[in-house]
Design a protein around this motif. Structure first.
Motif, mmCIF file in Angstrom:
data_model
loop_
_atom_site.group_PDB
_atom_site.id
_atom_site.type_symbol
_atom_site.label_atom_id
_atom_site.label_comp_id
_atom_site.label_asym_id
_atom_site.label_seq_id
_atom_site.Cartn_x
_atom_site.Cartn_y
_atom_site.Cartn_z
ATOM 1 N N VAL A 79 0.844 -1.207 0.000
ATOM 2 C CA VAL A 79 0.000 0.000 0.000
ATOM 3 C C VAL A 79 0.877 1.253 0.000
ATOM 4 N N GLU A 80 1.933 1.250 0.807
ATOM 5 C CA GLU A 80 2.851 2.388 0.852
ATOM 6 C C GLU A 80 3.519 2.614 -0.508
ATOM 7 N N ASN A 81 3.951 1.514 -1.140
ATOM 8 C CA ASN A 81 4.613 1.619 -2.444
ATOM 9 C C ASN A 81 3.698 2.223 -3.499
ATOM 10 N N VAL A 82 2.461 1.746 -3.548
ATOM 11 C CA VAL A 82 1.517 2.259 -4.546
ATOM 12 C C VAL A 82 1.229 3.734 -4.303
ATOM 13 N N LEU A 83 0.978 4.107 -3.054
ATOM 14 C CA LEU A 83 0.680 5.508 -2.739
ATOM 15 C C LEU A 83 1.882 6.411 -3.018
ATOM 16 N N GLY A 84 3.088 5.903 -2.726
ATOM 17 C CA GLY A 84 4.292 6.675 -3.033
ATOM 18 C C GLY A 84 4.432 6.921 -4.520
ATOM 19 N N ARG A 85 4.122 5.892 -5.314
ATOM 20 C CA ARG A 85 4.189 6.036 -6.773
ATOM 21 C C ARG A 85 3.101 6.977 -7.283
ATOM 22 N N LEU A 86 1.906 6.888 -6.702
ATOM 23 C CA LEU A 86 0.817 7.784 -7.110
ATOM 24 C C LEU A 86 1.155 9.237 -6.802
ATOM 25 N N PHE A 87 1.835 9.450 -5.667
ATOM 26 C CA PHE A 87 2.248 10.812 -5.321
ATOM 27 C C PHE A 87 3.267 11.335 -6.331
ATOM 28 N N ALA A 88 4.285 10.525 -6.616
ATOM 29 C CA ALA A 88 5.319 10.935 -7.570
ATOM 30 C C ALA A 88 4.748 11.097 -8.970
ATOM 31 N N ASN A 92 -4.437 11.888 -9.890
ATOM 32 C CA ASN A 92 -5.601 12.540 -9.310
ATOM 33 C C ASN A 92 -5.736 12.106 -7.850
ATOM 34 N N GLY A 93 -5.849 13.072 -6.946
ATOM 35 C CA GLY A 93 -5.880 12.771 -5.519
ATOM 36 C C GLY A 93 -7.064 11.926 -5.097
ATOM 37 N N LEU A 94 -8.194 12.077 -5.789
ATOM 38 C CA LEU A 94 -9.374 11.295 -5.423
ATOM 39 C C LEU A 94 -9.171 9.815 -5.720
ATOM 40 N N LYS A 95 -8.381 9.506 -6.742
ATOM 41 C CA LYS A 95 -8.062 8.102 -7.038
ATOM 42 C C LYS A 95 -7.209 7.503 -5.918
ATOM 43 N N ALA A 96 -6.210 8.260 -5.475
ATOM 44 C CA ALA A 96 -5.356 7.788 -4.377
ATOM 45 C C ALA A 96 -6.188 7.584 -3.110
ATOM 46 N N PHE A 97 -7.101 8.511 -2.869
ATOM 47 C CA PHE A 97 -7.987 8.432 -1.712
ATOM 48 C C PHE A 97 -8.845 7.163 -1.792
ATOM 49 N N GLU A 98 -9.345 6.869 -2.994
ATOM 50 C CA GLU A 98 -10.174 5.678 -3.213
ATOM 51 C C GLU A 98 -9.368 4.398 -2.956
ATOM 52 N N PHE A 99 -8.113 4.402 -3.415
ATOM 53 C CA PHE A 99 -7.250 3.234 -3.193
ATOM 54 C C PHE A 99 -6.985 3.028 -1.701
ATOM 55 N N PHE A 100 -6.695 4.115 -0.987
ATOM 56 C CA PHE A 100 -6.423 3.999 0.446
ATOM 57 C C PHE A 100 -7.659 3.499 1.186
ATOM 58 N N LYS A 101 -8.832 4.004 0.808
ATOM 59 C CA LYS A 101 -10.082 3.543 1.453
ATOM 60 C C LYS A 101 -10.318 2.061 1.151
ATOM 61 N N TYR A 102 -9.984 1.651 -0.059
ATOM 62 C CA TYR A 102 -10.116 0.232 -0.423
ATOM 63 C C TYR A 102 -9.223 -0.622 0.475
ATOM 64 N N SER A 103 -7.996 -0.145 0.716
ATOM 65 C CA SER A 103 -7.068 -0.906 1.571
ATOM 66 C C SER A 103 -7.588 -0.977 3.009
ATOM 67 N N LEU A 104 -8.244 0.083 3.465
ATOM 68 C CA LEU A 104 -8.809 0.066 4.818
ATOM 69 C C LEU A 104 -9.947 -0.944 4.933
ATOM 70 N N LEU A 105 -10.739 -1.055 3.890
ATOM 71 C CA LEU A 105 -11.899 -1.936 3.913
ATOM 72 C C LEU A 105 -11.536 -3.412 3.791
ATOM 73 N N HIS A 106 -10.490 -3.692 2.996
ATOM 74 C CA HIS A 106 -10.231 -5.084 2.632
ATOM 75 C C HIS A 106 -8.960 -5.680 3.241
ATOM 76 N N GLU A 117 -0.215 9.200 5.689
ATOM 77 C CA GLU A 117 0.432 10.488 5.420
ATOM 78 C C GLU A 117 0.594 10.748 3.925
ATOM 79 N N LYS A 118 0.921 9.700 3.170
ATOM 80 C CA LYS A 118 1.051 9.857 1.714
ATOM 81 C C LYS A 118 -0.290 10.250 1.083
ATOM 82 N N THR A 119 -1.363 9.596 1.529
ATOM 83 C CA THR A 119 -2.694 9.919 1.006
ATOM 84 C C THR A 119 -3.063 11.359 1.331
#
Length: 516
Positions: A79-88, A92-106, A117-119
């Motif tokens: 999850v950290e790796n994907v978010l770090g890559r999305l930041f770099a 779109n921030g809403l996509k990153a937010f959606e991914f982080f929420k998905y990780s929280l749910l599943h 923090e990355k999100t």
């Protein structure tokens, strides 16, 4: 006796066998760990590209994530790796937010503070402050242990940058009373608030906060260094020295961080002699210079065009039992390039690779700058192709610099090559890069390619600028490409419905009346 010898030999064989088994076991585990790490990297890159390429907001991202990411692979590292890559990748921030929420749910794992923090960083960078507050509230309820000083710093710094002084103070109060409720705010939190203003060079505001609240939150040496750094970043050496004497009068003893800031302030202004004077002063008061101190002075020697002193300082690193890192090498390279010694700079770049230090974005950016002045398009093209061959993805400022250079030198194929390379790697180039590319393409009559690049940007959920849209609008109308213009207009209006408003972004068709 013979039995003892045989017994001894048996024990030796047994020990050797056990050691060999242990060695094989460790080697196997390390190999598996390396293999697992490599697989995580590959999978992170694949998912980043899927998220970035996902058509936004036409289709829900959640369904794609469900199909592409089995919950079992959602480790904290992944999850950290994907978010770090999305930041770099400037996704779109809403996509990153959606991914982080998905990780929280599943995810079966507890999310890490780094992922949170990355999100938060991605959302606030794109000014999605409502979503950022929503995220902080959700984390406060579900995983309060993830709320850190760093997350507070990310939020306050972006609010200080994009909103008002009053908004920043209100955000600090909201953090204290709601987000971090139950935690008594002290000097560390006070320092975070000061840093928010200082990093934005808002020293009048930082000074005001310090004067109002220093009696409530006892300042420490870090507080004073944060303010000193703020004055340095604002480029006012006099203000740096005045505040330095004030902190001494207040009873704070300067440390190597204090000296590093003062040395950097002088070096950036070309006052290299004053920087060396402070360097000697550190030695006299037994305040040990750090690697950062010497690296700063190497930069200062470069600004002063004193290559000899830069090399001497670089050699002094090892004499002080320190190891030169990539920052020290980059500083020396910058000094060589400022003196137009491209041959030595190229040799240093090779030395970095030989010693396993590698190259980062500063290395490439510095080298490109030197080659642009010394060798032109041939030199830049050579290093550019090497960089691409090594699968290195440059940061935004380097992408924008290269795009501008390629377009100004009529190397539009190279500019398109860079654009395609970034998209292939799952990156969404910054809006400035699109502006430069579309302008270059339209000026050469390559309007269809300009349209395709603009469409790719909008498909990924990123705005295009109003100025570039107007230019493309004129070109498409002149070429009778009304359908293409309507397509862009529809995409822009869809984005406006879901993204926060921002000045300078395209608002769609508005320069002509009849579209029928």
């Amino acid at each position: 006796m013979l039995l003892r010898i045989k017994s001894g030999k048996t024990n030796i064989h047994l020990q050797v066998s056990l050691k060999l088994s242990l060695f094989i076991s460790i080697a196997f585990k390390l190999t598996c760990r390396h293999h697992s790490s490599s697989e995580t990297e590959i999978e992170s890159e694949r998912i980043t590209k899927i998220i970035n390429d996902h058509p936004f907001p036409n289709h829900p991202l959640h369904l794609t994530l469900c199909h592409q990411i089995p919950p079992v692979v959602l480790s904290p590292t992944f999850v950290e790796n994907v978010l770090g890559r999305l930041f770099a990748a400037h996704s779109n921030g809403l996509k990153a937010f959606e991914f982080f929420k998905y990780s929280l749910l599943h995810s079966q794992f507890c999310p890490s503070s780094d992922a949170f923090e990355k999100t938060l960083h991605i959302l606030t960078r794109m000014r999605y402050f409502d979503k950022a507050w929503e995220l902080m509230e959700e984390i406060r309820r579900s995983h309060p242990s993830l709320l850190t000083l760093k997350s507070m710093s990310i939020m306050l710094s972006r609010i200080a940058r994009f909103q008002s002084y009053e908004d920043t103070l209100e955000a600090f109060e909201r953090m204290e009373k709601k987000i971090f409720a139950g935690k008594k705010f002290g000097t560390d939190e006070f320092n975070i608030l000061l840093r928010a203003f200082c990093t934005q060079r808002q020293m009048k505001e930082a000074r005001s906060v310090f004067n109002q609240l220093h009696s409530q939150f006892s300042p420490n040496a870090k507080t004073m260094n944060i303010l000193l750094l703020g004055f340095k970043e604002s480029g006012d050496v006099t203000a740096v020295e005045l505040f330095y004497h004030e902190m001494v009068r207040r009873g704070f003893k300067p440390n190597n961080v204090t000296y590093n800031i003062r040395i950097d302030a002088y070096c950036k202004k070309g006052c290299f002699g004053d920087g060396l004077r402070l360097f000697e002063e550190m030695k006299q008061i037994n305040c040990s210079p750090t690697l950062e101190t010497i690296t700063t002075l190497i930069h200062g020697a470069g600004v002063a065009r004193n290559t000899t002193k830069a090399k001497e300082l670089f050699n002094e690193i090892c004499m002080r039992n320190l190891l030169p890192d990539i920052g020290a090498y980059n500083a020396l390279m910058s000094s060589l390039i400022r003196s137009r010694d491209m041959k030595s700079a190229a040799s240093l770049m090779n030395e970095m690779e030989t010693k396993g230090i590698g190259h980062d974005n500063v290395t490439y950016h510095t080298m490109f700058l030197g080659l642009m002045r010394a060798e032109g398009i041939d030199g830049v093209s050579k290093i550019y192709h090497k960089m691409i061959k090594r699968d290195f993805v440059p940061e935004t400022r380097t992408v924008v610099m290269l795009m501008k250079f390629f377009c100004e030198n009529r190397q539009l194929d190279l500019a398109l090559n860079l654009w395609s390379y970034l998209l292939e790697r799952g990156y969404c180039p910054h809006g400035h890069a699109l502006d430069l590319l579309v302008t270059g393409l339209c000026s050469r009559g390559r309007v269809r390619e300009a349209f395709e690049c603009s469409k790719q940007m909008l498909e990924r959920g990123r705005h295009m600028s109003e100025a570039v849209f107007c230019m493309l609008e004129r070109c498409l109308l002149q070429g009778g490409e009304v359908d293409k213009l309507k397509q862009l207009d529809q995409m822009i209006k869809k984005l406006q419905a879901v993204l926060p408003p921002s000045t300078g972004h395209a608002v769609g068709i508005h320069t002509f009346t009849d579209m029928n």
